[in-house]
Design a protein around this motif. Structure first.
Motif, mmCIF file in Angstrom:
data_model
loop_
_atom_site.group_PDB
_atom_site.id
_atom_site.type_symbol
_atom_site.label_atom_id
_atom_site.label_comp_id
_atom_site.label_asym_id
_atom_site.label_seq_id
_atom_site.Cartn_x
_atom_site.Cartn_y
_atom_site.Cartn_z
ATOM 1 N N GLN A 163 0.826 -1.202 0.000
ATOM 2 C CA GLN A 163 0.000 0.000 0.000
ATOM 3 C C GLN A 163 0.866 1.260 0.000
ATOM 4 N N GLU A 164 2.156 1.092 -0.265
ATOM 5 C CA GLU A 164 3.054 2.244 -0.304
ATOM 6 C C GLU A 164 2.816 3.079 -1.558
ATOM 7 N N THR A 165 3.492 4.239 -1.588
ATOM 8 C CA THR A 165 3.532 5.042 -2.812
ATOM 9 C C THR A 165 4.887 4.845 -3.468
ATOM 10 N N CYS A 166 4.957 5.164 -4.753
ATOM 11 C CA CYS A 166 6.217 4.956 -5.461
ATOM 12 C C CYS A 166 7.313 5.872 -4.924
ATOM 13 N N TYR A 167 6.929 7.049 -4.379
ATOM 14 C CA TYR A 167 7.951 7.984 -3.916
ATOM 15 C C TYR A 167 8.375 7.734 -2.475
ATOM 16 N N SER A 168 7.578 7.009 -1.697
ATOM 17 C CA SER A 168 7.940 6.791 -0.297
ATOM 18 C C SER A 168 9.200 5.941 -0.162
ATOM 19 N N ILE A 169 9.462 5.078 -1.125
ATOM 20 C CA ILE A 169 10.658 4.243 -1.027
ATOM 21 C C ILE A 169 11.930 5.062 -1.241
ATOM 22 N N TRP A 170 11.767 6.265 -1.830
ATOM 23 C CA TRP A 170 12.923 7.164 -1.965
ATOM 24 C C TRP A 170 13.053 8.074 -0.743
ATOM 25 N N GLY A 171 12.190 7.869 0.243
ATOM 26 C CA GLY A 171 12.238 8.707 1.430
ATOM 27 C C GLY A 171 11.609 10.066 1.223
ATOM 28 N N PHE B 145 18.105 8.277 -13.459
ATOM 29 C CA PHE B 145 18.887 7.909 -12.289
ATOM 30 C C PHE B 145 18.250 8.567 -11.078
ATOM 31 N N GLU B 146 18.265 7.893 -9.954
ATOM 32 C CA GLU B 146 17.739 8.440 -8.703
ATOM 33 C C GLU B 146 18.774 8.212 -7.603
ATOM 34 N N TYR B 147 18.971 9.236 -6.764
ATOM 35 C CA TYR B 147 19.886 9.121 -5.630
ATOM 36 C C TYR B 147 19.066 9.209 -4.366
ATOM 37 N N ALA B 148 19.112 8.173 -3.532
ATOM 38 C CA ALA B 148 18.321 8.154 -2.302
ATOM 39 C C ALA B 148 19.006 7.262 -1.276
ATOM 40 N N LYS B 149 19.013 7.750 -0.034
ATOM 41 C CA LYS B 149 19.551 6.967 1.088
ATOM 42 C C LYS B 149 20.962 6.454 0.785
ATOM 43 N N GLU B 150 21.788 7.358 0.199
ATOM 44 C CA GLU B 150 23.186 7.085 -0.122
ATOM 45 C C GLU B 150 23.362 5.939 -1.116
ATOM 46 N N HIS B 151 22.364 5.768 -1.968
ATOM 47 C CA HIS B 151 22.457 4.770 -3.033
ATOM 48 C C HIS B 151 22.055 5.401 -4.359
ATOM 49 N N TYR B 152 22.647 4.891 -5.438
ATOM 50 C CA TYR B 152 22.297 5.310 -6.784
ATOM 51 C C TYR B 152 21.440 4.221 -7.432
ATOM 52 N N TYR B 153 20.334 4.645 -8.028
ATOM 53 C CA TYR B 153 19.437 3.689 -8.657
ATOM 54 C C TYR B 153 19.211 4.066 -10.121
ATOM 55 N N PHE B 154 19.191 3.069 -10.967
ATOM 56 C CA PHE B 154 18.798 3.238 -12.357
ATOM 57 C C PHE B 154 17.380 2.704 -12.491
ATOM 58 N N ILE C 285 5.104 -0.372 -15.125
ATOM 59 C CA ILE C 285 6.067 -1.262 -14.489
ATOM 60 C C ILE C 285 7.381 -0.506 -14.342
ATOM 61 N N GLU C 286 7.904 -0.481 -13.126
ATOM 62 C CA GLU C 286 9.202 0.124 -12.861
ATOM 63 C C GLU C 286 10.238 -0.983 -12.653
ATOM 64 N N PHE C 287 11.342 -0.870 -13.357
ATOM 65 C CA PHE C 287 12.471 -1.775 -13.197
ATOM 66 C C PHE C 287 13.568 -1.004 -12.473
ATOM 67 N N VAL C 288 13.955 -1.454 -11.299
ATOM 68 C CA VAL C 288 14.872 -0.704 -10.437
ATOM 69 C C VAL C 288 16.165 -1.492 -10.235
ATOM 70 N N LEU C 289 17.296 -0.829 -10.546
ATOM 71 C CA LEU C 289 18.610 -1.433 -10.353
ATOM 72 C C LEU C 289 19.423 -0.563 -9.399
ATOM 73 N N ASP C 290 19.892 -1.161 -8.312
ATOM 74 C CA ASP C 290 20.801 -0.466 -7.401
ATOM 75 C C ASP C 290 22.187 -0.480 -8.035
ATOM 76 N N ALA C 291 22.608 0.695 -8.543
ATOM 77 C CA ALA C 291 23.867 0.783 -9.284
ATOM 78 C C ALA C 291 25.006 1.344 -8.447
ATOM 79 N N THR C 292 24.848 1.370 -7.137
ATOM 80 C CA THR C 292 25.836 1.990 -6.265
ATOM 81 C C THR C 292 27.211 1.350 -6.409
#
Length: 296
Positions: A48-56, A79-88, A103-110
């Motif tokens: 029940q989260e929102t897509c933006y809540s996972i980015w803080g 690219f998204e930077y959140a919680k000291e991680h880089y995501y593609f 559909i969102e495909f999320v890769l932690d590219a840190t």
């Protein structure tokens, strides 16, 4: 209903079995930004989260590619930077039995990119910033492009609703621009576009809002927390400045152009597309009046 959607997502991923091997998480997002479910470690998990809540974050991102993917029905990446991680992140529209989702495909590219630490300046953050800067601009005019403009407009729409305040959007185009190209040549038409772009950059400062070129002779301005009277004064100033520019013609002598604008309070619009439509109606009325007063 949730179970059925979870199963549809799982079937979709199974049909494209390379994706779970490339991405850390695959998420299904609805139009309003709510996560319906996510696929991780071989399982579909309802949420029940929102897509933006996972980015803080507590509101939709200004560069929300999922909303763009939904409204434009095209794939977007960022690219998204959140919680000291880089995501593609890749956002792709998809039709399920209950309607359209993204559909969102999320890769932690840190670990792949941030090899020199996450604090202070580093190559990856500079690269992301530069890529976003370049991809947000219209190459010819130097103004924002339509995609970036829609992202900023979406952010302002959310803010206007939250604060219950007006939000004004203006659309511009050049009167009888086809005649400029036909009579004076396409190089002269390019000079007109560049001159108008210069005027918009001059008048529309960061305090006023942002200006963009949509393509061809079409431009847009979204105003930041300004009332209608102030918007009108600025727009009239731009129109007068454009009308006074001397353009050299290849045939000799000078010619002038005028530009029409439509202004609309778009705070009630649900999407950037609806907002642009409201301003476009105002522009159409303005051009009708201009043509009546200045027939060919």
């Amino acid at each position: 209903m949730a179970t059925a959607i979870d199963e549809q997502l799982k079937n979709y991923i199974t049909a494209h079995d390379i994706w779970p091997n490339l991405f850390d998480t695959v998420r299904l997002v609805e139009q309003e930004g709510n996560l319906v479910c996510q696929y991780k470690n071989g399982k579909c998990v309802p949420t029940q989260e929102t897509c933006y809540s996972i980015w803080g974050k507590d509101c939709r991102c200004s560069n929300c590619i999922s909303h763009l993917a939904y409204t434009e029905n095209t794939q977007h990446v960022k690219f998204e930077y959140a919680k000291e991680h880089y995501y593609f992140v890749i956002a792709r529209p998809v039709e399920m039995e209950s309607g359209r989702y993204v559909i969102e495909f999320v890769l932690d590219a840190t670990t792949q990119f941030a090899r020199h630490g996450l604090s202070g300046n580093n190559f990856v953050m500079d690269l992301i910033t530069e890529l976003e800067r370049v991809s947000s601009k219209d190459v010819f005019s130097g103004l924002y492009n339509k995609t970036r403009f829609n992202q900023l407009l979406m952010e302002r729409l959310a803010r206007a609703k939250e604060k219950d305040m007006p939000l004004y959007l203006a659309l511009w185009d050049v009167d009888r621009f086809k005649q400029v190209n036909d009579l004076h040549g396409h190089d002269a038409g390019d000079n007109v576009i560049l001159a108008i772009s210069h005027q918009l950059r001059h008048f529309v400062t960061d305090d006023w809002g942002v200006a963009a070129r949509f393509g061809g002779d079409e431009f847009g301005i979204v105003f930041f927390e300004q009332d209608r009277t102030k918007c009108r004064v600025l727009l009239e100033g731009i129109a007068q400045a454009i009308a006074q520019i001397d353009f050299p013609s290849p045939q000799g002598g000078m010619f002038h152009v005028t530009a029409s604008y439509g202004l609309a309070d778009v705070r009630a619009a649900a999407t950037p597309l609806e907002a642009v439509h409201l301003a476009d109606i105002s522009l159409y009325r303005c051009k009708e009046q201009h043509h009546a007063e200045h027939p060919e």
